[in-house]
Write a protein that holds these residues in place. Structure first.
Motif, PDB file in Angstrom:
ATOM      1  N   LEU A   1       7.997  11.503   5.232  1.00 51.77           N
ATOM      2  CA  LEU A   1       6.814  12.018   4.269  1.00 51.77           C
ATOM      3  C   LEU A   1       7.710  12.932   3.118  1.00 51.77           C
ATOM      4  N   LEU A   2       7.650  12.299   2.094  1.00 54.31           N
ATOM      5  CA  LEU A   2       8.601  12.545   0.725  1.00 54.31           C
ATOM      6  C   LEU A   2       7.886  13.021  -0.282  1.00 54.31           C
ATOM      7  N   THR A   3       8.623  14.164  -0.853  1.00 58.61           N
ATOM      8  CA  THR A   3       7.911  14.771  -1.987  1.00 58.61           C
ATOM      9  C   THR A   3       8.061  13.520  -3.132  1.00 58.61           C
TER      10      THR A   3
ATOM     11  N   LYS B   1       2.674  13.853  -1.701  1.00 57.15           N
ATOM     12  CA  LYS B   1       3.742  13.388  -0.667  1.00 57.15           C
ATOM     13  C   LYS B   1       3.385  11.821  -0.261  1.00 57.15           C
ATOM     14  N   ILE B   2       4.517  11.090  -0.236  1.00 53.47           N
ATOM     15  CA  ILE B   2       4.539   9.829   0.091  1.00 53.47           C
ATOM     16  C   ILE B   2       5.006   9.420   1.307  1.00 53.47           C
ATOM     17  N   TRP B   3       4.411   8.502   2.195  1.00 57.45           N
ATOM     18  CA  TRP B   3       4.899   8.092   3.454  1.00 57.45           C
ATOM     19  C   TRP B   3       5.699   7.043   3.341  1.00 57.45           C
TER      20      TRP B   3
ATOM     21  N   MET C   1       0.804  -1.252  -0.036  1.00 60.60           N
ATOM     22  CA  MET C   1      -0.047  -0.041   0.146  1.00 60.60           C
ATOM     23  C   MET C   1       1.002   1.169  -0.083  1.00 60.60           C
ATOM     24  N   THR C   2       0.552   2.152  -0.943  1.00 59.71           N
ATOM     25  CA  THR C   2       1.200   3.575  -0.777  1.00 59.71           C
ATOM     26  C   THR C   2       0.343   4.540  -0.263  1.00 59.71           C
ATOM     27  N   GLY C   3       0.908   5.043   0.857  1.00 62.54           N
ATOM     28  CA  GLY C   3       0.003   6.086   1.712  1.00 62.54           C
ATOM     29  C   GLY C   3       0.407   7.554   1.155  1.00 62.54           C
ATOM     30  N   TYR C   4      -0.288   8.027   0.823  1.00 60.33           N
ATOM     31  CA  TYR C   4       0.004   9.587   0.190  1.00 60.33           C
ATOM     32  C   TYR C   4      -0.860  10.642   0.966  1.00 60.33           C
TER      33      TYR C   4
END
Length: 321
Positions: free
Chosen positions: A264-266, A158-160, A147-150
């Motif tokens: 939390l990344l761009t 941004k993605i966790w 799972m991609t949490g954004y």
């Protein structure tokens, strides 16, 4: 170290040769492996490096044909008759693998998980269950969820992304998808996702139930030293993928020692980390799929778009569910 292209990242995860690309290379690679089979089933269930197949202890429950390069599981009862009952043959396999582990023949079994993964036949029937850590030895298809949490921000998505614990046997210290886990026998993908999200990221079930199912990625990985244990083990996998739009006030937190922390990344920061080889290979694979689905990676900005798309959705050469 040179930066990786998106196609490099796809190759890092889906790196078993394709017959269509070069029959010679494919057949030469295949010649290095034995076929894992179950008595009574014609299909090959996985590929085993020859050195692994020939090291595997042989008893009445196994037969090895070095000419045909097959290792066949043929469970027998006390009288030598074939065992066809599902649970009985699974216990025979489990006992055998436990004994192999105790003999310390294969390093990969040091990561014993006491979890059983399903192995399917040509009619999607469940043939066997196998200890998770043993599945790469036999090269069988395994299943999981990613799972991609954004978060939607004024600066864009941004993605966790968590960092894996340094003491993990596989890919220690590398970056991961927000939530990921393997599917045990009898477990449904969404059930697995909710369980893993709570265990790995302390995410509440009510939030995770809003995640969107977005298909699956498939690949055929040949393991390198970063995967832990023996190299050249085959790991064909199906990963069900989910997207979760997360509210800004929710922060994932490690809860089971699987991760060091969450960042939390761009999108650009994620791309840079991927290009630098910081992400676990199948996690980069899932992110490539996320980028294509969200219009971040397009035919206009990626010259290898079609090849990447195909490698993210490989047709596996073994029976699948």
């Amino acid at each position: 170290m040179a930066l990786k292209s998106n196609l490099d990242l796809a190759f890092d995860c889906d790196n078993f040769p394709y017959y269509s690309d070069s029959p010679e290379i494919y057949l030469a690679k295949l010649a290095e492996y034995y076929h894992f089979k179950l008595e009574g089933c014609d299909a090959t269930l996985g590929y085993m490096p020859a050195r692994i197949a020939t090291q595997m202890p042989i008893n009445k429950h196994w037969s090895r044909d070095d000419e045909r390069k097959t290792l066949t599981f043929q469970p027998r009862d006390d009288e030598g008759a074939p065992v066809v009952d599902f649970e009985s043959r699974n216990w025979i396999l489990a006992d055998f693998l436990y004994e192999v582990r105790e003999k310390k023949i294969f390093q990969v079994l040091n990561g014993w998980r006491s979890e059983r993964f399903p192995i399917y036949g040509p009619q999607k029937e469940t043939l066997l269950s196998m200890e998770r850590s043993a599945t790469p030895l036999f090269g069988v298809v395994t299943y999981g969820v990613h799972m991609t949490g954004y978060v939607e921000t004024d600066q864009g998505l941004k993605i966790w992304a968590p960092r894996r614990a340094l003491n993990k046997q596989t890919y220690p210290g590398m970056m991961d998808n927000t939530v990921a886990g393997g599917l045990a026998i009898g477990e449904k993908p969404f059930e697995c996702l909710i369980r893993e999200a709570e265990e790995e990221a302390s995410l509440p079930a009510d939030l995770v139930r809003t995640a969107q199912a977005c298909g699956a990625v498939t690949y055929f990985l040949v393991r390198d030293p970063k995967a832990g244990g023996e190299t050249d083990l085959c790991q064909p996998e199906v990963e069900y993928v989910y997207d979760l739009k997360m509210p800004p006030e929710i922060t994932p937190q490690p809860s089971d020692n699987e991760a060091i922390d969450f960042q939390l990344l761009t999108i650009e920061e994620v791309k840079d980390a991927m290009a630098a080889g910081k992400f676990k290979p199948n996690c980069a694979h899932v992110l490539l799929d996320f980028f294509m689905r969200h219009g971040i990676l397009t035919p206009e900005n990626e010259p290898d778009y079609v090849e990447i798309l195909a490698k993210v959705h490989r047709r596996l050469e073994f029976p699948t569910i």
